[in-house]
Design a protein around this motif. Structure first.
Motif, PDB file in Angstrom:
ATOM      1  N   THR A  74      78.047  21.856  16.587  1.00 36.45           N
ATOM      2  CA  THR A  74      78.948  21.531  15.488  1.00 36.45           C
ATOM      3  C   THR A  74      80.361  21.317  16.029  1.00 36.45           C
ATOM      4  O   THR A  74      80.765  21.924  17.012  1.00 36.45           O
ATOM      5  CB  THR A  74      78.969  22.655  14.436  1.00 36.45           C
ATOM      6  OG1 THR A  74      79.385  23.859  15.063  1.00 36.45           O
ATOM      7  CG2 THR A  74      77.611  22.823  13.803  1.00 36.45           C
ATOM      8  N   LYS A  93      79.366  18.193  11.378  1.00 27.63           N
ATOM      9  CA  LYS A  93      79.957  19.255  10.561  1.00 27.63           C
ATOM     10  C   LYS A  93      79.262  20.593  10.813  1.00 27.63           C
ATOM     11  O   LYS A  93      78.221  20.654  11.466  1.00 27.63           O
ATOM     12  CB  LYS A  93      79.858  18.899   9.067  1.00 27.63           C
ATOM     13  CG  LYS A  93      80.663  17.663   8.701  1.00 27.63           C
ATOM     14  CD  LYS A  93      80.810  17.433   7.222  1.00 27.63           C
ATOM     15  CE  LYS A  93      79.540  17.519   6.445  1.00 27.63           C
ATOM     16  NZ  LYS A  93      79.674  17.170   5.038  1.00 27.63           N
ATOM     17  N   GLU A  94      79.837  21.654  10.244  1.00 26.86           N
ATOM     18  CA  GLU A  94      79.322  23.018  10.409  1.00 26.86           C
ATOM     19  C   GLU A  94      77.893  23.167   9.879  1.00 26.86           C
ATOM     20  O   GLU A  94      77.114  23.943  10.411  1.00 26.86           O
ATOM     21  CB  GLU A  94      80.231  24.035   9.698  1.00 26.86           C
ATOM     22  CG  GLU A  94      81.618  24.151  10.300  1.00 26.86           C
ATOM     23  CD  GLU A  94      81.605  24.712  11.710  1.00 26.86           C
ATOM     24  OE1 GLU A  94      80.761  25.571  12.016  1.00 26.86           O
ATOM     25  OE2 GLU A  94      82.445  24.273  12.514  1.00 26.86           O
ATOM     26  N   ASP A  95      77.540  22.404   8.823  1.00 28.33           N
ATOM     27  CA  ASP A  95      76.192  22.522   8.252  1.00 28.33           C
ATOM     28  C   ASP A  95      75.159  21.671   8.997  1.00 28.33           C
ATOM     29  O   ASP A  95      74.018  21.555   8.576  1.00 28.33           O
ATOM     30  CB  ASP A  95      76.210  22.170   6.759  1.00 28.33           C
ATOM     31  CG  ASP A  95      76.638  20.740   6.488  1.00 28.33           C
ATOM     32  OD1 ASP A  95      76.956  19.999   7.453  1.00 28.33           O
ATOM     33  OD2 ASP A  95      76.638  20.345   5.306  1.00 28.33           O
TER      34      ASP A  95
END
Length: 178
Positions: A74, A93-95
């Motif tokens: 990420t 992204k983080e997800d």
């Protein structure tokens, strides 16, 4: 009688026949040489989606599978060939998905390309010292405009890029590149 056959004069002389063959060979050679030359100057057709998006490609022109970029950690910024071949940064992204905004890698001062500096969390133009934050907003000049944005979508493991024509979310104003 002299015993020889009298043949009528041929309709094409030897000189005309040789001129025809010479012209045909020159025309074939010229067209064989011109074909690759014209193919070089005519850009290849882009693979487009129903909404006008183009397929993201690597520097060799091969489509990039989304899974290849999404396998990165990420916060990774992957550089791809975007609209009109402009280098474009995509962010994981983080997800574990791709950010729906891509940032075009052309400095708004003089069009230089620049690297992402993960230590300073900035895009840093080496030519004249412009600095941009992670969203492409100007932190330090001489550049006075934010970086261009593009829309990013993932469909069937392919990345599709389309022009950003809406309001620039960083400034709240009409995008300067539209």
């Amino acid at each position: 009688m002299d015993g020889s056959l009298s043949l009528p004069n041929p309709s094409v002389s030897r000189r005309q026949l040789l001129n025809f063959f010479t012209g045909a060979i020159v025309a074939a050679t010229a067209s064989a040489a011109l074909y690759p030359g014209t193919k070089f100057f005519v850009p290849p057709a882009e693979t487009t989606d129903a909404d006008g998006s183009i397929l993201a490609k690597d520097q060799l022109g091969h489509p990039i599978p989304a899974s290849q970029i999404l396998d990165e950690p990420t916060g990774t910024r992957a550089l791809i060939a975007g609209l009109a071949g402009e280098p474009t940064y995509l962010t994981v992204k983080e997800d574990g998905t791709l950010d729906s905004m891509g940032i075009v890698n052309n400095c708004t001062h003089l069009g230089c390309t620049f690297p992402w500096n993960p230590v300073d969390q900035q895009f840093q133009c080496p030519c004249h010292g412009s600095r941009y934050d992670a969203q492409g907003s100007v932190e330090r000049g001489p550049a006075n405009r934010p970086l261009k944005l593009v829309h990013v979508q993932v469909k069937d493991n392919y990345i599709w890029i389309s022009p950003w024509t809406e309001i620039d979310p960083r400034t709240g104003e009409k995008a300067w590149w539209v």
